[in-house]
Design a protein around this motif. Structure first.
Motif, PDB file in Angstrom:
ATOM      1  N   ARG A  79      53.727  35.960  36.244  1.00 53.94           N
ATOM      2  CA  ARG A  79      54.648  37.219  36.287  1.00 53.94           C
ATOM      3  C   ARG A  79      56.012  36.779  37.452  1.00 53.94           C
ATOM      4  NH1 ARG A  79      50.950  42.527  38.015  1.00 53.94           N
ATOM      5  NH2 ARG A  79      53.180  43.250  38.220  1.00 53.94           N
ATOM      6  N   GLY A  80      55.912  35.498  38.064  1.00 51.32           N
ATOM      7  CA  GLY A  80      56.747  35.227  39.146  1.00 51.32           C
ATOM      8  C   GLY A  80      57.676  34.246  38.668  1.00 51.32           C
ATOM      9  N   PRO A  81      57.666  33.358  37.672  1.00 52.40           N
ATOM     10  CA  PRO A  81      58.506  32.665  37.210  1.00 52.40           C
ATOM     11  C   PRO A  81      59.965  32.999  36.744  1.00 52.40           C
ATOM     12  CG  PRO A  81      56.372  31.854  36.400  1.00 52.40           C
ATOM     13  CD  PRO A  81      56.440  33.443  36.964  1.00 52.40           C
ATOM     14  N   GLY A  84      60.163  31.179  30.931  1.00 52.82           N
ATOM     15  CA  GLY A  84      58.859  31.176  30.418  1.00 52.82           C
ATOM     16  C   GLY A  84      58.350  32.439  30.166  1.00 52.82           C
ATOM     17  N   PRO A  85      57.175  32.610  29.245  1.00 54.76           N
ATOM     18  CA  PRO A  85      56.645  33.805  29.082  1.00 54.76           C
ATOM     19  C   PRO A  85      55.541  34.274  30.088  1.00 54.76           C
ATOM     20  CG  PRO A  85      55.264  32.086  27.843  1.00 54.76           C
ATOM     21  CD  PRO A  85      56.399  31.562  28.694  1.00 54.76           C
ATOM     22  N   VAL A  86      55.198  35.453  30.035  1.00 54.32           N
ATOM     23  CA  VAL A  86      53.856  35.820  30.657  1.00 54.32           C
ATOM     24  C   VAL A  86      52.841  35.845  29.787  1.00 54.32           C
ATOM     25  CG1 VAL A  86      54.444  38.476  30.305  1.00 54.32           C
ATOM     26  CG2 VAL A  86      52.771  37.803  32.273  1.00 54.32           C
ATOM     27  N   VAL A  87      51.634  35.398  30.267  1.00 54.88           N
ATOM     28  CA  VAL A  87      50.533  35.092  29.272  1.00 54.88           C
ATOM     29  C   VAL A  87      49.376  35.695  29.850  1.00 54.88           C
ATOM     30  CG1 VAL A  87      48.862  33.304  28.237  1.00 54.88           C
ATOM     31  CG2 VAL A  87      51.596  32.929  28.641  1.00 54.88           C
ATOM     32  N   ALA A  88      48.660  36.269  29.047  1.00 58.00           N
ATOM     33  CA  ALA A  88      47.642  37.100  29.345  1.00 58.00           C
ATOM     34  C   ALA A  88      46.314  36.495  28.772  1.00 58.00           C
ATOM     35  CB  ALA A  88      47.262  38.561  28.965  1.00 58.00           C
ATOM     36  N   GLY A  89      45.006  36.393  29.334  1.00 59.00           N
ATOM     37  CA  GLY A  89      43.789  35.884  28.420  1.00 59.00           C
ATOM     38  C   GLY A  89      42.638  37.110  28.675  1.00 59.00           C
ATOM     39  N   ILE A 140      61.907  45.004  29.053  1.00 59.87           N
ATOM     40  CA  ILE A 140      60.991  46.082  29.506  1.00 59.87           C
ATOM     41  C   ILE A 140      60.599  46.025  30.787  1.00 59.87           C
ATOM     42  CG2 ILE A 140      60.352  46.743  26.895  1.00 59.87           C
ATOM     43  CD1 ILE A 140      57.764  45.384  27.583  1.00 59.87           C
ATOM     44  N   ASN A 141      60.964  45.207  31.451  1.00 59.56           N
ATOM     45  CA  ASN A 141      60.511  44.904  32.815  1.00 59.56           C
ATOM     46  C   ASN A 141      59.311  43.969  32.870  1.00 59.56           C
ATOM     47  OD1 ASN A 141      58.288  46.592  33.970  1.00 59.56           O
ATOM     48  ND2 ASN A 141      59.589  47.886  33.747  1.00 59.56           N
ATOM     49  N   ILE A 142      58.815  43.163  33.949  1.00 61.31           N
ATOM     50  CA  ILE A 142      57.738  42.279  33.910  1.00 61.31           C
ATOM     51  C   ILE A 142      56.393  43.010  34.064  1.00 61.31           C
ATOM     52  CG2 ILE A 142      57.812  42.190  36.392  1.00 61.31           C
ATOM     53  CD1 ILE A 142      56.744  39.431  33.904  1.00 61.31           C
ATOM     54  N   LEU A 143      56.232  44.100  34.679  1.00 59.17           N
ATOM     55  CA  LEU A 143      54.962  44.822  34.625  1.00 59.17           C
ATOM     56  C   LEU A 143      54.705  45.390  33.164  1.00 59.17           C
ATOM     57  CD1 LEU A 143      52.459  46.134  36.120  1.00 59.17           C
ATOM     58  CD2 LEU A 143      53.873  48.077  36.754  1.00 59.17           C
ATOM     59  N   GLN A 144      55.850  46.046  32.702  1.00 59.69           N
ATOM     60  CA  GLN A 144      55.313  46.486  31.258  1.00 59.69           C
ATOM     61  C   GLN A 144      55.075  45.306  30.411  1.00 59.69           C
ATOM     62  OE1 GLN A 144      54.697  49.702  30.617  1.00 59.69           O
ATOM     63  NE2 GLN A 144      55.271  50.020  32.851  1.00 59.69           N
ATOM     64  N   ALA A 145      55.990  44.243  30.476  1.00 57.14           N
ATOM     65  CA  ALA A 145      55.712  43.095  29.573  1.00 57.14           C
ATOM     66  C   ALA A 145      54.265  42.346  29.719  1.00 57.14           C
ATOM     67  CB  ALA A 145      56.704  42.126  29.900  1.00 57.14           C
ATOM     68  N   THR A 146      53.730  42.564  31.053  1.00 61.51           N
ATOM     69  CA  THR A 146      52.259  41.963  31.266  1.00 61.51           C
ATOM     70  C   THR A 146      51.521  42.947  30.591  1.00 61.51           C
ATOM     71  OG1 THR A 146      53.118  41.199  33.547  1.00 61.51           O
ATOM     72  CG2 THR A 146      50.809  41.574  33.209  1.00 61.51           C
ATOM     73  N   TYR A 147      51.601  44.075  30.674  1.00 58.13           N
ATOM     74  CA  TYR A 147      50.849  45.144  30.077  1.00 58.13           C
ATOM     75  C   TYR A 147      50.616  44.920  28.582  1.00 58.13           C
ATOM     76  CZ  TYR A 147      50.550  47.992  34.107  1.00 58.13           C
ATOM     77  OH  TYR A 147      50.258  48.743  35.503  1.00 58.13           O
ATOM     78  N   GLU A 148      52.020  44.500  28.094  1.00 65.74           N
ATOM     79  CA  GLU A 148      51.944  44.519  26.575  1.00 65.74           C
ATOM     80  C   GLU A 148      51.257  42.891  26.049  1.00 65.74           C
ATOM     81  OE1 GLU A 148      56.080  43.522  24.213  1.00 65.74           O
ATOM     82  OE2 GLU A 148      55.644  45.791  24.431  1.00 65.74           O
ATOM     83  N   ALA A 149      51.453  41.960  26.816  1.00 60.89           N
ATOM     84  CA  ALA A 149      50.716  40.802  26.641  1.00 60.89           C
ATOM     85  C   ALA A 149      49.296  40.662  26.676  1.00 60.89           C
ATOM     86  CB  ALA A 149      50.957  39.757  27.506  1.00 60.89           C
ATOM     87  N   MET A 150      48.839  41.726  27.632  1.00 59.99           N
ATOM     88  CA  MET A 150      47.250  42.106  27.941  1.00 59.99           C
ATOM     89  C   MET A 150      46.794  43.059  26.693  1.00 59.99           C
ATOM     90  SD  MET A 150      47.070  43.202  31.744  1.00 59.99           S
ATOM     91  CE  MET A 150      46.723  41.827  33.063  1.00 59.99           C
ATOM     92  N   ARG A 151      47.389  43.901  26.150  1.00 61.78           N
ATOM     93  CA  ARG A 151      47.066  44.455  25.065  1.00 61.78           C
ATOM     94  C   ARG A 151      46.980  43.436  23.554  1.00 61.78           C
ATOM     95  NH1 ARG A 151      50.205  48.848  27.154  1.00 61.78           N
ATOM     96  NH2 ARG A 151      52.336  48.005  26.201  1.00 61.78           N
ATOM     97  N   GLU A 152      47.844  42.600  23.709  1.00 61.99           N
ATOM     98  CA  GLU A 152      47.906  41.628  22.532  1.00 61.99           C
ATOM     99  C   GLU A 152      46.703  40.749  22.708  1.00 61.99           C
ATOM    100  OE1 GLU A 152      50.262  37.810  21.891  1.00 61.99           O
ATOM    101  OE2 GLU A 152      51.565  39.589  21.301  1.00 61.99           O
ATOM    102  N   ALA A 153      46.467  40.293  23.791  1.00 61.51           N
ATOM    103  CA  ALA A 153      45.127  39.547  24.142  1.00 61.51           C
ATOM    104  C   ALA A 153      43.990  40.184  23.731  1.00 61.51           C
ATOM    105  CB  ALA A 153      45.144  39.069  25.533  1.00 61.51           C
ATOM    106  N   ILE A 154      43.894  41.452  24.065  1.00 62.35           N
ATOM    107  CA  ILE A 154      42.776  42.178  23.594  1.00 62.35           C
ATOM    108  C   ILE A 154      42.647  42.320  21.874  1.00 62.35           C
ATOM    109  CG2 ILE A 154      41.656  44.597  23.841  1.00 62.35           C
ATOM    110  CD1 ILE A 154      42.682  44.881  26.314  1.00 62.35           C
ATOM    111  N   ARG A 170      45.317  48.878  35.810  1.00 57.43           N
ATOM    112  CA  ARG A 170      44.654  49.446  34.776  1.00 57.43           C
ATOM    113  C   ARG A 170      45.755  49.454  33.450  1.00 57.43           C
ATOM    114  NH1 ARG A 170      40.760  52.920  34.146  1.00 57.43           N
ATOM    115  NH2 ARG A 170      40.320  53.096  36.284  1.00 57.43           N
ATOM    116  N   ILE A 171      45.507  49.069  32.471  1.00 59.25           N
ATOM    117  CA  ILE A 171      46.468  48.884  31.313  1.00 59.25           C
ATOM    118  C   ILE A 171      46.569  50.034  30.477  1.00 59.25           C
ATOM    119  CG2 ILE A 171      46.849  47.240  29.193  1.00 59.25           C
ATOM    120  CD1 ILE A 171      44.402  45.628  30.337  1.00 59.25           C
ATOM    121  N   PRO A 172      47.770  50.614  30.416  1.00 62.37           N
ATOM    122  CA  PRO A 172      48.002  51.796  29.784  1.00 62.37           C
ATOM    123  C   PRO A 172      47.879  51.333  28.295  1.00 62.37           C
ATOM    124  CG  PRO A 172      50.225  50.747  30.589  1.00 62.37           C
ATOM    125  CD  PRO A 172      48.979  50.085  31.209  1.00 62.37           C
TER     126      PRO A 172
END
Length: 251
Positions: A79-81, A84-89, A140-154, A170-172
């Motif tokens: 989230r901070g770099p 590069g991308p943000v990656v969710a596991g 879409i900003n880093i927070l929303q992008a993080t949620y998106e990566a998490m949804r994709e991982a799921i 909490r992932i919307p």
């Protein structure tokens, strides 16, 4: 009687499960070098017992929610770099998982993360990652992008979980039951495993980017704003993997 070298070779070749028997076998040998080997073996067993207890305690949340079905840990890195991308596991571990040394990925050495990455991949019921590109982060900003990566991982998991253990958030847009845990990567084995999968995946990707953009030392800084990275950014300008919304203060 075996020589001390022979006994040393036996102890060095032994796995942890064999040590108690060896300690009994050579316990009466009063040679100082053998006694040192025995003491070392006892310390190793004590440390192993302590680690097993730590891993058992880290599964408190997993035991708490296993009644619902498959429990999945979710975490992200990057989230901070500046680049590069943000990656969710996302990781679903088996019940009573026996993988030792899992922890918050930031607390582990690179070598240990790499070792655990392979073990987690091998033993997990399901394991997946999701990405949000620098362009998407800017859009879409880093927070929303993080949620998106998490949804994709799921969504990429081979088995869908019944409960999500999330690191703090909490992932919307997700209908699965969620349990946000503050500092979850250090409190939940599943979240810790997810943080390792995400961290190793992203680090490997940044090493590959380093081959394309060698001036920025992405292999070393992984896209974070080190002084050398910022200097290179000022000298050479942004690459295609830089987050424009993150670097405007440096240009």
């Amino acid at each position: 009687m075996k020589s001390t070298k022979e006994i040393k070779d036996i102890f060095q070749a032994a796995c942890a499960d064999e040590l108690p028997e060896l300690i009994l076998e050579y316990g009466a040998d009063d040679r100082s070098s053998v006694q040192k080997m025995l003491e070392s073996a006892r310390k190793k067993l004590a440390a192993l017992a302590k680690e097993k207890q730590r891993i058992w305690l880290l599964q408190e949340y997993e035991r708490m929610y296993e009644q619902y079905g498959l429990v999945c840990g979710i975490d992200e890195v990057g989230r901070g770099p500046l680049a590069g991308p943000v990656v969710a596991g996302a990781v679903i571990l088996p019940r009573n998982c026996d993988i030792l040394y899992i922890n918050d990925s930031k607390q582990l050495s690179e070598k240990k993360r790499e070792e655990l990455y392979d073990i987690i991949r091998e033993k997990a019921i399901a394991c997946a990652v999701g990405y949000a590109t620098p362009e998407r982060i800017d859009e879409i900003n880093i927070l929303q992008a993080t949620y998106e990566a998490m949804r994709e991982a799921i969504g990429n998991l081979s088995k869908q979980p019944d409960v999500l253990l999330n690191d703090a958030v909490r992932i919307p847009g997700v209908s699965i039951k969620q349990v946000p845990i503050i500092k979850g990567d250090a409190k939940s084995l599943s979240i810790g495993a997810a943080s390792i999968i995400a961290k190793v995946t992203r680090d490997r990707l940044m090493v590959e980017y380093d081959k394309v953009f060698p001036e920025y030392d992405f292999a070393g800084n992984k896209g974070y704003g080190s002084s050398a990275h910022i200097e290179a950014l000022k000298k050479y300008g942004p690459t295609s993997i830089h987050r424009r919304s993150f670097i405007k203060n440096f240009l």
